[in-house]
Design an enzyme around this catalytic site. Sequence first.
Site, PDB file in Angstrom:
ATOM      1  N   HIS A 138       0.860  -1.189   0.000  1.00  0.00           N
ATOM      2  CA  HIS A 138       0.000   0.000   0.000  1.00  0.00           C
ATOM      3  C   HIS A 138       0.895   1.237   0.000  1.00  0.00           C
ATOM      4  O   HIS A 138       1.903   1.277   0.711  1.00  0.00           O
ATOM      5  CB  HIS A 138      -0.916   0.001   1.225  1.00  0.00           C
ATOM      6  CG  HIS A 138      -1.979   1.054   1.164  1.00  0.00           C
ATOM      7  ND1 HIS A 138      -1.738   2.369   1.511  1.00  0.00           N
ATOM      8  CD2 HIS A 138      -3.276   1.004   0.779  1.00  0.00           C
ATOM      9  CE1 HIS A 138      -2.847   3.077   1.351  1.00  0.00           C
ATOM     10  NE2 HIS A 138      -3.792   2.275   0.902  1.00  0.00           N
ATOM     11  N   GLU A 140       0.722   4.096   1.378  1.00  0.00           N
ATOM     12  CA  GLU A 140       0.968   4.706   2.690  1.00  0.00           C
ATOM     13  C   GLU A 140       2.022   3.921   3.467  1.00  0.00           C
ATOM     14  O   GLU A 140       2.896   4.500   4.118  1.00  0.00           O
ATOM     15  CB  GLU A 140      -0.331   4.793   3.506  1.00  0.00           C
ATOM     16  CG  GLU A 140      -0.108   5.521   4.823  1.00  0.00           C
ATOM     17  CD  GLU A 140      -1.317   5.540   5.735  1.00  0.00           C
ATOM     18  OE1 GLU A 140      -1.127   5.577   6.972  1.00  0.00           O
ATOM     19  OE2 GLU A 140      -2.459   5.521   5.226  1.00  0.00           O
TER      20      GLU A 140
END
EC number: 1.17.7.4
Length: 325
Positions: A138, A140
């Site tokens: 991901h 993030e």
Amino acid sequence: MRSPQPKAILPKPPLTLYLAAPRGFCAGVDRAIKIVEMALTKWGAPVYVRHEIVHNKFVVDGLRDKGAVFVESLDDCPDDRPVIFSAHGVPKAVPAKAEARQMIYVDATCPLVSKVHIEAQRHAEAGLQIVMIGHTGHPETIGTMGQLPEGEVLLVETVDDVAHVAPRDPARLAFVTQTTLSVDDTIDIVAALQARFPAIVGPHKEDICYATTNRQEAVKAMAPRCDAMLVVGAPNSSNSRRLVEVGTRAGCPYAQLVQRAADIDWRSLDGIASIGITAGASAPEVLIDEVVDAFRDRYDVTVEMVETAVENVEFKVPRVLRMPA
């Protein structure tokens, strides 16, 4: 000859539609979109954006139509045009590379993600190795892990992963989390970390952001009342996918993620008397309205709001966009 009789119009079946509040855009997403729009106004098109500014195709397509160019690497950006970093955050090496190329760049990282970055940095400066609770791949997670040198952040996704963590010193550890996780899953992983590493240091304030927590709480309140639930959001949106999981766990027999009204699987909803509607933090209200209208076309709809929190958070855009060109 008799003229054909008009077909009888059957009454629409009744449906109670529960609408979650809060739902949809959060302050970080609102700020990120505003940053791209203000950059286009200030510098004109094209403005480059590294990764989707937020995980929503409708939003990204709308900004692309205005002149934003979405790329996955700084290598795909020319030196003489501004570049914006997405709301998910980027590794430290990315702005460093932009500075080395003397590029104009604007960081649209959500301030609550930046808070986690600062937290990880402070723990590292105190001599602690970091365990990050997050999803592999991901953006993030990649951005947060990229704040520190390789090996300084160890990633765990599940409770089972905790048993395989191999730190340098079990007594010198801290943990941070991705901001868009399931609150309940994260509690279990934190408990497993604390059981195995009693000295592990946690954040001063929970890393899972207010918007993720609030949307999950609204779903928990709504789910037991619903025969089915729809989450408006993108398949690559972590917080949207968590809402589907939370709804199922909270007692809703059927939960589905949809990007647009056209994606609704009506056969799976046959015979329902109630439906819950919510949306991930990167889904605009216009898409929620579109889904509600699709139900009004087929049912005699009664809307009931399920409100568990009121949000009034607002984040300022970077100063460079507030200054005259």
